[in-house]
Design an enzyme around this catalytic site. Structure first.
Site, PDB file in Angstrom:
ATOM      1  N   HIS A  28       0.894  -1.158   0.000  1.00 35.54           N
ATOM      2  CA  HIS A  28       0.000   0.000   0.000  1.00 35.54           C
ATOM      3  C   HIS A  28       0.934   1.210   0.000  1.00 35.54           C
ATOM      4  O   HIS A  28       1.774   1.327   0.903  1.00 35.54           O
ATOM      5  CB  HIS A  28      -0.874  -0.047   1.264  1.00 35.54           C
ATOM      6  CG  HIS A  28      -1.891   1.045   1.366  1.00 35.54           C
ATOM      7  ND1 HIS A  28      -2.932   1.000   2.270  1.00 35.54           N
ATOM      8  CD2 HIS A  28      -2.029   2.226   0.712  1.00 35.54           C
ATOM      9  CE1 HIS A  28      -3.677   2.092   2.152  1.00 35.54           C
ATOM     10  NE2 HIS A  28      -3.121   2.863   1.218  1.00 35.54           N
ATOM     11  N   HIS A  59       7.137   7.930   3.778  1.00 32.85           N
ATOM     12  CA  HIS A  59       7.750   8.130   5.094  1.00 32.85           C
ATOM     13  C   HIS A  59       8.119   9.602   5.234  1.00 32.85           C
ATOM     14  O   HIS A  59       8.715  10.183   4.325  1.00 32.85           O
ATOM     15  CB  HIS A  59       9.053   7.328   5.212  1.00 32.85           C
ATOM     16  CG  HIS A  59       8.901   5.846   5.094  1.00 32.85           C
ATOM     17  ND1 HIS A  59       8.961   4.997   6.175  1.00 32.85           N
ATOM     18  CD2 HIS A  59       8.698   5.031   4.014  1.00 32.85           C
ATOM     19  CE1 HIS A  59       8.819   3.740   5.779  1.00 32.85           C
ATOM     20  NE2 HIS A  59       8.667   3.735   4.472  1.00 32.85           N
TER      21      HIS A  59
END
Ligand code: AMW
Length: 160
Positions: free
Chosen positions: A104, A108
């Site tokens: 998915h 970050h």
């Protein structure tokens, strides 16, 4: 409760196969959501994903790409204020060979401080799904739901 974009909070999201409780979500936009990390590699290491479970970056629509990065920009601004830093790392591991471990799309966002990784680009080893990451993962204990909820609660006011 609203997230400041007119979107109600309380809509649990799915991160690949994992349900993400709304207590772990601190910001949402029309197509994306931002949530705290089960195993952050530095304080403030958070994730931003499309609400739709889409494995690869190439499969996002232009609207989803725009919305994802716009929310990531807002999250980055929040982290700079909250952690009093002036540097961030934004990173996407897109595909298994690139180190993606959850199918998915997730971006970050990490606050960066001088000396947190030596040399500086070691941050990418830590994010990577290779041996280094696996070792780190074994060393790092998954956080409790309460710990994650407490972190999300610190960030949520910035988006209200
Ligand atoms: W990848 O190696 O796919 O770029 O990064 C996966 C990230 O998702 C890691 O930072 C990991 O700690 C985080 N993670 C995995 N499962 C969860 C979860 N259930 N909730 C929050 N973060 C998660």
């Amino acid at each position: 409760m609203s997230d400041g974009n007119g979107n109600p909070m309380g809509e649990n999201q799915q991160f690949g196969p994992w349900p993400i409780a709304d207590t772990e979500i601190f910001a949402t936009s029309s197509l994306s959501y931002a949530f705290v990390n089960l195993k952050p590699i530095v304080p403030g290491h958070v994730l931003v994903s499309p609400k739709q479970v889409v494995p690869r970056f190439t499969d996002l629509t232009p609207s989803q790409v725009s919305d994802l990065w716009t929310l990531a920009q807002r999250v980055g601004r929040m982290l700079e204020v909250h952690y009093r830093v002036s540097s961030l790392t934004f990173a996407i591991q897109d595909g298994v060979e690139a180190g993606q471990s959850v199918p998915h799309v997730h971006l970050h966002v990490l606050p960066r401080v001088k000396g947190d990784f030596e040399p500086n680009d070691k941050v990418y080893d830590a994010l990577d799904e290779g041996d280094v990451k696996r070792n780190l993962d074994e060393d790092r204990v998954a956080r409790t739901a309460d710990e994650m909820a407490a972190e999300a609660a610190l960030y949520r006011p910035y988006f209200e």
